[in-house]
Design a protein around this motif. Structure first.
Motif, short mmCIF file in Angstrom:
data_model
loop_
_atom_site.label_atom_id
_atom_site.label_comp_id
_atom_site.label_asym_id
_atom_site.label_seq_id
_atom_site.Cartn_x
_atom_site.Cartn_y
_atom_site.Cartn_z
N ALA A 50 15.19 -0.74 2.51
CA ALA A 50 15.34 0.04 1.42
C ALA A 50 15.03 1.51 1.30
O ALA A 50 15.73 2.17 0.77
N ALA A 51 14.46 1.86 2.50
CA ALA A 51 14.07 3.33 2.55
C ALA A 51 15.15 4.12 3.50
O ALA A 51 15.25 5.30 3.72
N GLY A 52 16.17 3.28 4.05
CA GLY A 52 17.47 3.79 4.60
C GLY A 52 17.09 3.74 6.29
O GLY A 52 18.01 4.36 6.97
N GLN A 53 15.99 2.95 6.65
CA GLN A 53 15.88 2.97 8.17
C GLN A 53 16.54 1.75 8.66
O GLN A 53 16.71 0.72 7.94
N PRO A 54 17.34 1.93 10.00
CA PRO A 54 18.06 0.66 10.44
C PRO A 54 16.86 -0.45 10.92
O PRO A 54 15.80 -0.13 11.45
N LYS A 55 17.31 -1.52 10.70
CA LYS A 55 16.55 -2.76 11.14
C LYS A 55 17.42 -4.10 11.10
O LYS A 55 18.53 -3.98 10.86
N ILE A 56 16.82 -5.04 11.83
CA ILE A 56 17.50 -6.05 12.07
C ILE A 56 16.79 -7.34 11.33
O ILE A 56 15.52 -7.60 11.38
N THR A 57 17.55 -8.16 10.42
CA THR A 57 17.01 -9.30 9.48
C THR A 57 17.99 -10.67 9.95
O THR A 57 19.19 -10.46 9.62
N PRO A 58 16.92 -11.48 10.48
CA PRO A 58 17.77 -13.06 10.53
C PRO A 58 17.75 -13.49 9.27
O PRO A 58 16.78 -13.56 8.47
N PHE A 59 18.70 -13.96 8.98
CA PHE A 59 18.91 -15.17 7.82
C PHE A 59 19.41 -16.43 8.37
O PHE A 59 20.16 -16.62 8.92
N VAL A 60 18.74 -17.34 7.68
CA VAL A 60 19.23 -18.89 7.97
C VAL A 60 20.19 -19.22 6.77
O VAL A 60 19.76 -19.01 5.73
N ASN A 61 21.24 -19.63 7.26
CA ASN A 61 22.40 -19.92 6.35
C ASN A 61 22.26 -21.26 5.89
O ASN A 61 22.18 -22.21 6.63
N ASP A 62 22.26 -21.65 4.44
CA ASP A 62 22.36 -22.83 4.02
C ASP A 62 23.87 -23.35 4.19
O ASP A 62 24.81 -23.11 3.28
N VAL A 63 23.94 -24.29 5.13
CA VAL A 63 25.06 -24.97 5.44
C VAL A 63 25.16 -26.35 5.00
O VAL A 63 25.95 -27.38 5.54
N SER A 64 24.25 -26.92 4.05
CA SER A 64 24.30 -28.34 3.44
C SER A 64 25.95 -28.28 2.72
O SER A 64 26.26 -27.62 2.20
N LYS A 65 26.15 -29.47 2.56
CA LYS A 65 27.53 -29.79 1.96
C LYS A 65 27.33 -29.35 0.65
O LYS A 65 26.24 -29.47 -0.38
N VAL A 66 28.49 -28.90 0.02
CA VAL A 66 28.63 -28.64 -1.44
C VAL A 66 29.27 -29.92 -2.07
O VAL A 66 29.99 -30.43 -1.49
N ASP A 67 29.23 -30.07 -3.46
CA ASP A 67 29.79 -31.12 -3.95
C ASP A 67 31.33 -30.79 -4.18
O ASP A 67 31.67 -29.84 -4.12
N ALA A 68 32.17 -31.90 -4.21
CA ALA A 68 33.42 -31.81 -4.24
C ALA A 68 33.66 -30.71 -5.77
O ALA A 68 33.18 -31.03 -6.84
N GLY A 69 34.66 -30.03 -5.38
CA GLY A 69 35.14 -28.87 -6.26
C GLY A 69 34.51 -27.68 -6.38
O GLY A 69 34.57 -26.67 -7.24
N LYS A 70 33.31 -27.57 -5.59
CA LYS A 70 32.24 -26.55 -5.66
C LYS A 70 32.55 -25.76 -4.48
O LYS A 70 32.92 -26.02 -3.41
N ALA A 71 31.87 -24.36 -4.68
CA ALA A 71 31.86 -23.30 -3.28
C ALA A 71 30.38 -22.73 -3.66
O ALA A 71 29.65 -22.66 -4.76
N ARG A 72 29.89 -22.48 -2.59
CA ARG A 72 28.40 -21.83 -2.24
C ARG A 72 28.80 -20.20 -2.24
O ARG A 72 29.49 -19.55 -1.54
N LEU A 73 28.05 -19.55 -3.11
CA LEU A 73 27.84 -18.08 -2.93
C LEU A 73 26.61 -17.61 -2.69
O LEU A 73 25.56 -17.91 -3.31
N ILE A 74 26.50 -16.83 -1.57
CA ILE A 74 25.32 -16.35 -1.30
C ILE A 74 25.25 -14.67 -1.12
O ILE A 74 26.21 -14.28 -0.53
N VAL A 75 24.27 -14.09 -1.95
CA VAL A 75 24.39 -12.64 -1.89
C VAL A 75 23.21 -11.95 -1.14
O VAL A 75 22.11 -12.41 -1.60
N ARG A 76 23.21 -11.11 -0.11
CA ARG A 76 22.21 -10.70 0.55
C ARG A 76 22.07 -9.29 0.20
O ARG A 76 23.19 -8.56 0.61
N HIS A 77 21.13 -8.74 -0.01
CA HIS A 77 20.64 -7.42 -0.11
C HIS A 77 20.20 -6.68 0.84
O HIS A 77 19.03 -6.77 1.71
#
Lengths: 276, 221
Positions: free
Chosen positions: A115-142
């Motif tokens: 947030a302060a503008g310094q470089p950093k490394i952040t690991p995120f675990v992706n939710d790869v569980s199944k979505v229901d038929a007809g659906k899509a998953r949207l993930i937004v990362r700040h």
């Protein structure tokens, strides 16, 4: 002697009736996943880098806005280092030692600004569980040097008060959506609007990157496919004209047959016992 | 021989006769056997994707992190199956939100392509088209005779791009709806194939439902 013979016949008839109702089953066994899938996302503006994993150069001249991978990494601890292109690992600009990679996960490692503008490394675990038929998953990362934001779809806030380095997610109807990012609680657009094509059965991960102050705010997107589910069923007929198989009278007939055999057998047996 | 004994014998004979008739009827009313089930299963086997490994020194795929754009999908718009006299309009359909089931077009003359899965352009996975076998109000449907299809029969699917593509039937299977491996038929990996689905098997007149699904698998000819 005779009795046991007839009993066997009766039993045989019953077994035959059951066998016709039998249907083969199909079972799928999931493969065991020992490794994790790891992607690397570059969200630091104007800074191409070489990426080293455990001291070995893995990505050469990796550019801002690019996504690398997925790599298959076995469970364990990894040292990750970023250098300016061509420079030795000793002069790394960013380093994370002993980053834990769990087994069987899907991970995105983002190199970004805090947030302060310094470089950093952040690991995120992706939710790869199944979505229901007809659906899509949207993930937004700040992952931008910017304050708290809201994410809007079609002008309506869907994710509120998102801060660096966090994520918000939801499963939505597949299709197109016009999305933008505003300063939290305001209509001041920070990023976008952009048309998002959310394909059914996928996860679309959108990273807000760059710096508000440096006017380099932008997005990087990563898509994970193969999260679809099959429909619950395929109902395709209610007329009955194509019906096969046996009717109710068949069960009545079979039942009567079995009873007659048993009854007859028992009578015969008791008659013989009586004569003795 | 006593009267009682004769009665018992008669009962036994009647029982045997009843079971014999029942067995014959049961055999006669069995649907045509499944054909090509193994072939259909093999088509679904996922093609191994080359995996990038840091240790292996392979190059890691790098892509520009652009927002996903709409892919070029070729929807089937017409299906012709000469062997069973079918010429039907194909509609792009999805999921019935209330039931979470395949939204088969209400008109029994039209059939539905699952628009979330692959289109005719695909190089992998199962293109799914489903149609009514019949309906209580409208009578026989486009897929009334689907279960008569056999290995080697051909069909032609025309895409939204105007191009006709030929397919050859490799399998016909019947599954109880509770057992059908839908994940396999709605897979987006494995060999490219066309999967046709309708209803079949015994009809439950009270629930107004067929017990089974008929599934025909075809491959590009």
């Amino acid at each position: 002697m005779q009795l046991s013979y007839f009993r066997r016949v009766a039993a045989g008839g019953a077994v035959a009736a059951l066998a016709f109702a039998g249907v083969g089953a199909f079972t799928a066994t999931p493969a065991y996943a020992a490794t994790s899938k790891v992607s690397v996302v570059h969200g630091i503006p104007d800074t191409p880098v070489d990426v080293y994993v455990n001291g070995k150069k893995t990505l050469d001249n990796f550019k801002p806005g690019d996504v690398a991978g997925p790599l298959n990494l076995e469970e364990g601890d990894y040292d990750i280092a970023l250098t300016k292109p061509g420079e030795p690992i000793g002069s790394a600009i960013l380093k994370v030692d002993n980053a834990a990679v769990p087994g069987g996960a899907n991970i995105s490692i983002a190199a970004h600004l805090d947030a302060a503008g310094q470089p950093k490394i952040t690991p995120f675990v992706n939710d790869v569980s199944k979505v229901d038929a007809g659906k899509a998953r949207l993930i937004v990362r700040h992952t931008a040097a910017a304050p708290e934001v809201d994410v809007r779809a079609g002008g309506t806030p869907v994710f509120k008060n998102l801060t660096n380095p966090n994520e918000a997610k939801g499963d939505v109807d597949a299709g197109n959506v016009k999305a933008d990012v505003v300063l939290a609680g305001t209509d001041t657009v920070a990023i976008g609007p952009a048309d998002l094509n959310l394909k059914e059965g996928t996860a679309t991960i959108v990273y807000a990157i760059g710096s508000a102050e440096g006017k380099t705010l932008d997005v990087v997107a990563q898509t994970i496919t193969g999260l679809h589910s099959a429909p619950g069923g395929v109902p395709s007929g209610d007329g009955g004209q194509a019906g096969t198989g046996v009717n109710t009278w068949w069960y009545v007939l079979t039942g009567a047959g079995v009873l007659l055999l048993l009854g007859g057998g028992v009578r015969m047996a008791t008659a013989r016992t009586g004569r003795k | 021989m006593t009267v009682r004994n004769r009665g018992a014998l008669a009962a036994l004979a009647a029982g045997v006769a009843a079971l014999t008739v029942a067995t014959l009827v049961a055999c006669g009313s069995q649907p045509a056997e499944d054909v090509g089930a193994d072939e259909a299963a093999n088509l679904a086997t996922a093609t191994p994707t080359p995996s990038a490994s840091a240790a292996g020194g392979q190059s890691v795929p790098v892509t520009a992190g652009e927002l996903p754009a709409g892919a070029e999908i070729v929807p089937p718009v017409r299906l012709v199956i000469p062997a069973i006299d079918v010429t039907a309009t194909v509609n792009a359909v999805g999921i019935n939100k209330r039931t979470n089931e395949f939204e088969v077009p209400p008109s029994v003359d039209e059939i539905g392509w699952y628009r979330y899965g692959p289109g005719l352009e695909t190089t992998a996975g199962s293109i799914v088209i489903a149609g009514h076998v019949d309906s209580a109000q409208q009578g026989k449907g486009a897929f009334f005779r689907l279960r008569e299809l056999d290995q080697g029969d051909t069909l032609t699917a025309t895409g939204g791009d105007g191009k006709a593509r030929k397919y050859r039937v490799v399998a016909r299977e019947e599954y109880a709806k509770t057992k059908i491996p839908l994940d396999r038929y709605f897979a987006r990996d494995g060999k490219p194939r066309l999967t046709l689905i309708t209803c079949g098997g015994p009809f439950d007149a009270k629930a107004r439902k067929y017990r089974d699904n008929i599934v025909v698998t075809a491959v590009p000819a």
